[in-house]
Scaffold this motif. Structure first.
Motif, PDB file in Angstrom:
ATOM      1  N   PRO A  18       0.959  -1.126  -0.075  1.00  0.00           N
ATOM      2  CA  PRO A  18       0.271  -0.100  -0.230  1.00  0.00           C
ATOM      3  C   PRO A  18       0.883   1.465  -0.002  1.00  0.00           C
ATOM      4  CG  PRO A  18      -0.409  -1.267   2.186  1.00  0.00           C
ATOM      5  CD  PRO A  18       0.556  -2.295   0.902  1.00  0.00           C
ATOM      6  N   TYR A  19       2.009   1.393   1.228  1.00  0.00           N
ATOM      7  CA  TYR A  19       2.732   2.652   0.630  1.00  0.00           C
ATOM      8  C   TYR A  19       4.063   2.709  -0.957  1.00  0.00           C
ATOM      9  CZ  TYR A  19       2.670   3.269   5.391  1.00  0.00           C
ATOM     10  OH  TYR A  19       2.475   4.519   6.486  1.00  0.00           O
ATOM     11  N   PHE A  20       3.629   1.595  -1.461  1.00  0.00           N
ATOM     12  CA  PHE A  20       3.787   1.752  -3.040  1.00  0.00           C
ATOM     13  C   PHE A  20       2.502   2.241  -4.151  1.00  0.00           C
ATOM     14  CE2 PHE A  20       7.118  -0.108  -1.194  1.00  0.00           C
ATOM     15  CZ  PHE A  20       8.273  -0.082  -1.405  1.00  0.00           C
ATOM     16  N   ALA A  21       1.730   2.725  -3.591  1.00  0.00           N
ATOM     17  CA  ALA A  21       0.571   2.040  -4.509  1.00  0.00           C
ATOM     18  C   ALA A  21      -0.207   4.031  -4.993  1.00  0.00           C
ATOM     19  CB  ALA A  21      -0.869   2.134  -4.107  1.00  0.00           C
ATOM     20  N   ILE A  22       0.316   4.118  -6.071  1.00  0.00           N
ATOM     21  CA  ILE A  22      -0.246   5.839  -6.523  1.00  0.00           C
ATOM     22  C   ILE A  22      -1.782   5.761  -7.577  1.00  0.00           C
ATOM     23  CG2 ILE A  22       1.020   5.978  -8.168  1.00  0.00           C
ATOM     24  CD1 ILE A  22       1.653   8.632  -6.849  1.00  0.00           C
ATOM     25  N   GLY A  76       6.417   9.304   7.931  1.00  0.00           N
ATOM     26  CA  GLY A  76       5.621   8.239   7.779  1.00  0.00           C
ATOM     27  C   GLY A  76       5.031   9.187   6.484  1.00  0.00           C
ATOM     28  N   TRP A  77       4.537  10.914   5.811  1.00  0.00           N
ATOM     29  CA  TRP A  77       4.875  11.157   4.880  1.00  0.00           C
ATOM     30  C   TRP A  77       5.458  10.945   4.069  1.00  0.00           C
ATOM     31  CZ3 TRP A  77       0.288  13.429   3.315  1.00  0.00           C
ATOM     32  CH2 TRP A  77      -0.243  14.150   2.313  1.00  0.00           C
ATOM     33  N   ALA A  78       7.484  11.392   4.240  1.00  0.00           N
ATOM     34  CA  ALA A  78       8.115  11.047   3.514  1.00  0.00           C
ATOM     35  C   ALA A  78       8.276   9.878   3.215  1.00  0.00           C
ATOM     36  CB  ALA A  78       9.128  11.045   3.946  1.00  0.00           C
ATOM     37  N   ALA A  79       8.053   8.495   4.218  1.00  0.00           N
ATOM     38  CA  ALA A  79       7.600   7.201   3.583  1.00  0.00           C
ATOM     39  C   ALA A  79       6.536   6.872   2.214  1.00  0.00           C
ATOM     40  CB  ALA A  79       7.162   6.087   4.734  1.00  0.00           C
ATOM     41  N   TRP A 104      -2.602  14.218  -5.157  1.00  0.00           N
ATOM     42  CA  TRP A 104      -3.268  14.735  -4.404  1.00  0.00           C
ATOM     43  C   TRP A 104      -3.367  14.144  -2.816  1.00  0.00           C
ATOM     44  CZ3 TRP A 104      -7.314  18.713  -5.073  1.00  0.00           C
ATOM     45  CH2 TRP A 104      -7.158  19.614  -6.171  1.00  0.00           C
ATOM     46  N   TYR A 105      -4.569  14.063  -2.189  1.00  0.00           N
ATOM     47  CA  TYR A 105      -4.185  12.457  -1.353  1.00  0.00           C
ATOM     48  C   TYR A 105      -5.719  12.838  -0.059  1.00  0.00           C
ATOM     49  CZ  TYR A 105      -4.359  15.885   2.622  1.00  0.00           C
ATOM     50  OH  TYR A 105      -4.545  17.488   3.922  1.00  0.00           O
ATOM     51  N   ARG A 106      -5.681  11.870   0.313  1.00  0.00           N
ATOM     52  CA  ARG A 106      -6.964  11.481   0.908  1.00  0.00           C
ATOM     53  C   ARG A 106      -6.658  10.358   2.026  1.00  0.00           C
ATOM     54  NH1 ARG A 106     -12.173   8.567  -1.860  1.00  0.00           N
ATOM     55  NH2 ARG A 106     -10.586   6.626  -2.191  1.00  0.00           N
ATOM     56  N   GLY A 111      -4.387   2.400   7.316  1.00  0.00           N
ATOM     57  CA  GLY A 111      -3.604   2.951   6.967  1.00  0.00           C
ATOM     58  C   GLY A 111      -3.365   4.163   6.699  1.00  0.00           C
ATOM     59  N   PRO A 112      -2.060   4.227   5.079  1.00  0.00           N
ATOM     60  CA  PRO A 112      -1.202   5.478   4.339  1.00  0.00           C
ATOM     61  C   PRO A 112      -2.762   5.927   3.592  1.00  0.00           C
ATOM     62  CG  PRO A 112      -0.133   3.146   3.699  1.00  0.00           C
ATOM     63  CD  PRO A 112      -1.766   2.481   4.420  1.00  0.00           C
ATOM     64  N   PRO A 113      -2.086   7.627   3.376  1.00  0.00           N
ATOM     65  CA  PRO A 113      -3.359   8.286   2.462  1.00  0.00           C
ATOM     66  C   PRO A 113      -3.156   7.596   1.572  1.00  0.00           C
ATOM     67  CG  PRO A 113      -0.939   9.001   3.752  1.00  0.00           C
ATOM     68  CD  PRO A 113      -0.976   8.231   4.578  1.00  0.00           C
ATOM     69  N   GLY A 114      -4.015   7.700   1.566  1.00  0.00           N
ATOM     70  CA  GLY A 114      -3.759   7.966  -0.617  1.00  0.00           C
ATOM     71  C   GLY A 114      -3.485   8.686  -1.359  1.00  0.00           C
ATOM     72  N   LEU A 115      -2.997   8.320  -2.836  1.00  0.00           N
ATOM     73  CA  LEU A 115      -1.969   8.959  -3.329  1.00  0.00           C
ATOM     74  C   LEU A 115      -2.493   9.250  -5.263  1.00  0.00           C
ATOM     75  CD1 LEU A 115       1.489   9.392  -1.919  1.00  0.00           C
ATOM     76  CD2 LEU A 115       0.065  10.360  -1.484  1.00  0.00           C
TER      77      LEU A 115
END
Length: 220
Positions: A18-22, A76-79, A104-106, A111-115
């Motif tokens: 999930p951290y790699f998804a955009i 976390g944002w940088a990750a 854009w983020y949500r 879980g990590p923020p959606g990007l």
């Protein structure tokens, strides 16, 4: 005729984790406030929005020390961003433009923020890192420091540690030796060269940062 730019492999990135998804969308088609999406540049521009994000982290981790909450939020944002950067560079040799005005983020719980990148433009790793560092993480760090008493070197260390974590996760997911991944030129941006170093251990390389993010100082 100019060479064709490689496409960013969105589905392959998402499969790593999930951290790699955009996601991607056309510029302007994602509107602030629509389904919770906000432009990432508003975090640095809007003190109230940034302050709320930091305060939410403070509540989640249970601390009254705002600098620790700010540090954990920034790491976390940088990750999230460095994972997209590293995953793209490893998979296709190009990275998306992660400048704050193009992202854009949500916020998602859990879980990590959606990007979402709008537009999804492929850049060389060198150019992509400059956009990410100078046009997103750098301004965000400056905005945090306007609200919270926190060291610039500590925040730079958070970026270095975030990238190191992304590289470790990437090596494991792709079943590559970590030594191979961290030796890539794009994995060693000069902006975080002094933030820490990879130390050889019997179990493989381990990243040792030079500053503490504050997490170990959380109240019991």
């Amino acid at each position: 005729m100019s060479p064709r730019k490689p496409a960013i492999p969105l589905q392959e990135l998402a499969r790593i984790g999930p951290y790699f998804a955009i996601g991607s969308t056309r510029a302007g088609s994602t509107r602030a406030g629509s389904a919770g999406w906000q432009r990432a540049s508003s975090l640095a521009a809007d003190a109230a929005e940034l302050g709320q994000a930091i305060d939410q982290v403070a509540v989640r981790i249970g601390t009254s020390h705002r600098w620790i909450a700010a540090s954990i939020f920034y790491q976390g944002w940088a990750a999230r961003l460095t994972s997209v950067y590293a995953g793209s560079a490893a998979l296709c040799g190009a990275v998306p433009d992660l400048e704050a005005d193009h992202v854009w983020y949500r916020l998602l719980q859990p879980g990590p923020p959606g990007l979402v990148a709008a537009p999804l433009e492929a850049l060389s790793p060198d150019a992509g890192w400059r956009r990410l560092h100078e046009g997103h993480l750098g301004p965000l760090a400056a905005a945090i420091r306007r609200q919270v008493r926190i060291g610039e070197h500590l925040l730079r260390g958070n970026v270095g540690a975030a990238l190191a974590g992304a590289l470790s996760a990437l090596a494991q997911a792709l079943r590559l030796p970590l030594e191979t991944v961290i030796s890539q030129r794009w994995a060693q941006p000069a902006a975080v060269a002094g933030a820490g170093r990879w130390v050889p251990t019997p179990d493989g390389p381990r990243y040792a940062r030079r500053t503490c993010c504050g997490y170990m100082q959380l109240e019991n």
